[in-house]
Design a protein around this motif. Sequence first.
Motif, PDB file in Angstrom:
ATOM      1  N   UNK A   1      -0.250   5.172  -1.852  1.00 54.71           N
ATOM      2  CA  UNK A   1       0.495   5.150  -0.864  1.00 54.71           C
ATOM      3  C   UNK A   1       0.100   3.738  -0.004  1.00 54.71           C
ATOM      4  N   UNK A   2       0.947   3.204   0.642  1.00 54.14           N
ATOM      5  CA  UNK A   2       0.753   2.064   1.784  1.00 54.14           C
ATOM      6  C   UNK A   2      -0.539   2.377   2.752  1.00 54.14           C
ATOM      7  N   UNK A   3      -0.108   3.577   3.367  1.00 51.52           N
ATOM      8  CA  UNK A   3      -1.206   3.851   4.116  1.00 51.52           C
ATOM      9  C   UNK A   3      -2.605   3.856   3.884  1.00 51.52           C
ATOM     10  N   UNK A   4      -2.807   4.387   2.495  1.00 53.67           N
ATOM     11  CA  UNK A   4      -4.087   4.430   2.111  1.00 53.67           C
ATOM     12  C   UNK A   4      -4.415   2.962   1.784  1.00 53.67           C
ATOM     13  N   UNK A   5      -3.721   2.056   1.413  1.00 47.07           N
ATOM     14  CA  UNK A   5      -4.072   0.564   1.029  1.00 47.07           C
ATOM     15  C   UNK A   5      -4.439   0.093   2.334  1.00 47.07           C
ATOM     16  N   UNK A   6      -3.841   0.376   3.320  1.00 47.98           N
ATOM     17  CA  UNK A   6      -4.248  -0.190   4.642  1.00 47.98           C
ATOM     18  C   UNK A   6      -5.677   0.151   5.305  1.00 47.98           C
ATOM     19  N   UNK A   7      -6.268   1.072   4.788  1.00 43.11           N
ATOM     20  CA  UNK A   7      -7.513   1.417   4.904  1.00 43.11           C
ATOM     21  C   UNK A   7      -8.400   1.037   3.953  1.00 43.11           C
ATOM     22  N   UNK A   8      -8.230   0.115   2.932  1.00 41.38           N
ATOM     23  CA  UNK A   8      -9.187  -0.495   1.888  1.00 41.38           C
ATOM     24  C   UNK A   8      -9.461  -2.054   2.639  1.00 41.38           C
ATOM     25  N   UNK A   9     -10.554  -2.462   2.066  1.00 41.73           N
ATOM     26  CA  UNK A   9     -11.142  -3.815   2.413  1.00 41.73           C
ATOM     27  C   UNK A   9     -10.071  -4.787   1.595  1.00 41.73           C
ATOM     28  N   UNK A  10      -9.394  -5.440   2.393  1.00 41.83           N
ATOM     29  CA  UNK A  10      -8.234  -6.505   1.554  1.00 41.83           C
ATOM     30  C   UNK A  10      -8.462  -7.787   2.029  1.00 41.83           C
ATOM     31  N   UNK A  11      -7.957  -8.555   0.830  1.00 42.13           N
ATOM     32  CA  UNK A  11      -8.019  -9.890   0.871  1.00 42.13           C
ATOM     33  C   UNK A  11      -6.529 -10.577   0.468  1.00 42.13           C
TER      34      UNK A  11
ATOM     35  N   UNK B   1       4.384  -8.577   3.450  1.00 44.54           N
ATOM     36  CA  UNK B   1       3.363  -7.394   3.588  1.00 44.54           C
ATOM     37  C   UNK B   1       3.378  -6.804   5.018  1.00 44.54           C
ATOM     38  N   UNK B   2       3.251  -7.855   6.039  1.00 51.25           N
ATOM     39  CA  UNK B   2       3.287  -7.376   7.356  1.00 51.25           C
ATOM     40  C   UNK B   2       4.665  -6.539   7.723  1.00 51.25           C
ATOM     41  N   UNK B   3       5.732  -6.932   7.071  1.00 51.56           N
ATOM     42  CA  UNK B   3       6.804  -6.277   7.383  1.00 51.56           C
ATOM     43  C   UNK B   3       6.878  -4.695   6.829  1.00 51.56           C
ATOM     44  N   UNK B   4       6.476  -4.667   5.760  1.00 56.96           N
ATOM     45  CA  UNK B   4       6.571  -3.493   4.908  1.00 56.96           C
ATOM     46  C   UNK B   4       5.596  -2.520   5.814  1.00 56.96           C
ATOM     47  N   UNK B   5       4.342  -3.015   6.313  1.00 59.83           N
ATOM     48  CA  UNK B   5       3.491  -2.115   6.812  1.00 59.83           C
ATOM     49  C   UNK B   5       3.867  -1.761   8.633  1.00 59.83           C
ATOM     50  N   UNK B   6       4.398  -2.723   9.021  1.00 65.43           N
ATOM     51  CA  UNK B   6       5.053  -2.738  10.478  1.00 65.43           C
ATOM     52  C   UNK B   6       5.802  -1.350  10.416  1.00 65.43           C
ATOM     53  N   UNK B   7       6.669  -1.313   9.291  1.00 63.63           N
ATOM     54  CA  UNK B   7       7.643  -0.014   9.348  1.00 63.63           C
ATOM     55  C   UNK B   7       6.960   1.453   9.462  1.00 63.63           C
ATOM     56  N   UNK B   8       5.819   1.058   8.998  1.00 61.12           N
ATOM     57  CA  UNK B   8       4.673   2.624   8.957  1.00 61.12           C
ATOM     58  C   UNK B   8       4.120   2.552  10.506  1.00 61.12           C
ATOM     59  N   UNK B   9       4.178   1.554  11.237  1.00 58.97           N
ATOM     60  CA  UNK B   9       3.588   1.411  12.371  1.00 58.97           C
ATOM     61  C   UNK B   9       2.089   1.025  12.250  1.00 58.97           C
ATOM     62  N   UNK B  10       1.680   0.310  10.930  1.00 59.96           N
ATOM     63  CA  UNK B  10       0.210   0.079  10.631  1.00 59.96           C
ATOM     64  C   UNK B  10       0.163  -1.498  10.982  1.00 59.96           C
TER      65      UNK B  10
ATOM     66  N   UNK C   1       6.204   5.472  -4.017  1.00 59.22           N
ATOM     67  CA  UNK C   1       7.483   5.740  -3.232  1.00 59.22           C
ATOM     68  C   UNK C   1       8.297   4.361  -3.237  1.00 59.22           C
ATOM     69  N   UNK C   2       8.056   3.369  -4.214  1.00 55.12           N
ATOM     70  CA  UNK C   2       8.980   2.217  -4.226  1.00 55.12           C
ATOM     71  C   UNK C   2       8.491   1.404  -3.080  1.00 55.12           C
ATOM     72  N   UNK C   3       7.587   1.492  -2.447  1.00 51.99           N
ATOM     73  CA  UNK C   3       7.250   0.723  -1.242  1.00 51.99           C
ATOM     74  C   UNK C   3       6.565  -0.708  -1.402  1.00 51.99           C
ATOM     75  N   UNK C   4       6.259  -0.707  -2.539  1.00 50.54           N
ATOM     76  CA  UNK C   4       5.651  -2.130  -2.805  1.00 50.54           C
ATOM     77  C   UNK C   4       6.522  -3.400  -2.537  1.00 50.54           C
TER      78      UNK C   4
END
Length: 310
Positions: free
Chosen positions: A182-192, A204-213, A261-264
């Motif tokens: 899930x996107x929420x789990x990805x947000x908690x990882x160390x990202x590059x 990416x920003x737009x996708x995460x913004x929809x989830x309030x992240x 969930x096809x959120x990529x």
Amino acid sequence: MQLRALLYFDELVRTNSMRAAAENLNVAPTAVSRQIENLEHFFGTALVERSNRGIKLTAAGELLAARAGRTFRELEHVHQLIDDLQGLQRGRVVIYANGATVANLLAPVLAQFSLRYPKLRFSVMITSARQAIEALAAAEADLVVTLFAPKMQGVKVRLRSEITYDLITWADHPAAGRPDIPLKEIAGLALALPDKSFGARQAFEEQFEKLGIDLDPVFVTGALEMLKELVLQKAAVTLLPALAVQREIEAGMMAAIPVAAGKGVRTTIDLCVAPDRQLSFAAGKLVDFIEGFMRGPSGRKPARTGSMSV
């Protein structure tokens, strides 16, 4: 008006010096000056202003310089087409692509194609999407491959295929064996991730913004190789098309996990040509080859379109 006069003028514009132009053309400076005067007589206006510091183009000269450069590029293209009629499998293809991701996708295609047609030569320019499209319009490029392309008129999309950004991890990462994440789990990882000037990052920003992240990547870089190296060093994970790291996946060094969930992030990769220019033998063969590569082993055909805004 003779072609030689335009040739001399084009060299003068390139060197900004009568003497340097003459040396490159292997003629006397007076010969260059005489041809410029012939052009000025033909057009009925001054094209250059001469001074001790060199030459400066007038407004008319600037206009002619832009058109003359394109004229010579078109003549080179015609020369290639004539070669094609004679069955000569040689020539050069100029490809503009935007972003390191696209370059990484192109590299295996060009490598395989070059083995099949060893007499052909290739120039690959990595620029922004807008610069790539502008180069196509100016006849500086034969083909353009773009992601997140700007909307511009007068571009023919020869083929279009959709790509999806997956989570890219090192091979033994805890998430590597999962069917999705899930996107929420990805947000908690160390990202590059790439910086915010990149279309992919904006998506990416737009996708995460929809989830309030709010995205807070540990590493921000515009270099694909840096993103890959950070993953290989187990310092971070990233978001990339699996094709961009296919070699590392096949070597067992990385893994690609789809977003749940096809959120990529999905985007189209477009291969564009100019609608008013016939492709040379080399460019035409390369377009067909890229289409086969993008169709992949599944045989799914990419979408084809006519002239449209990109």
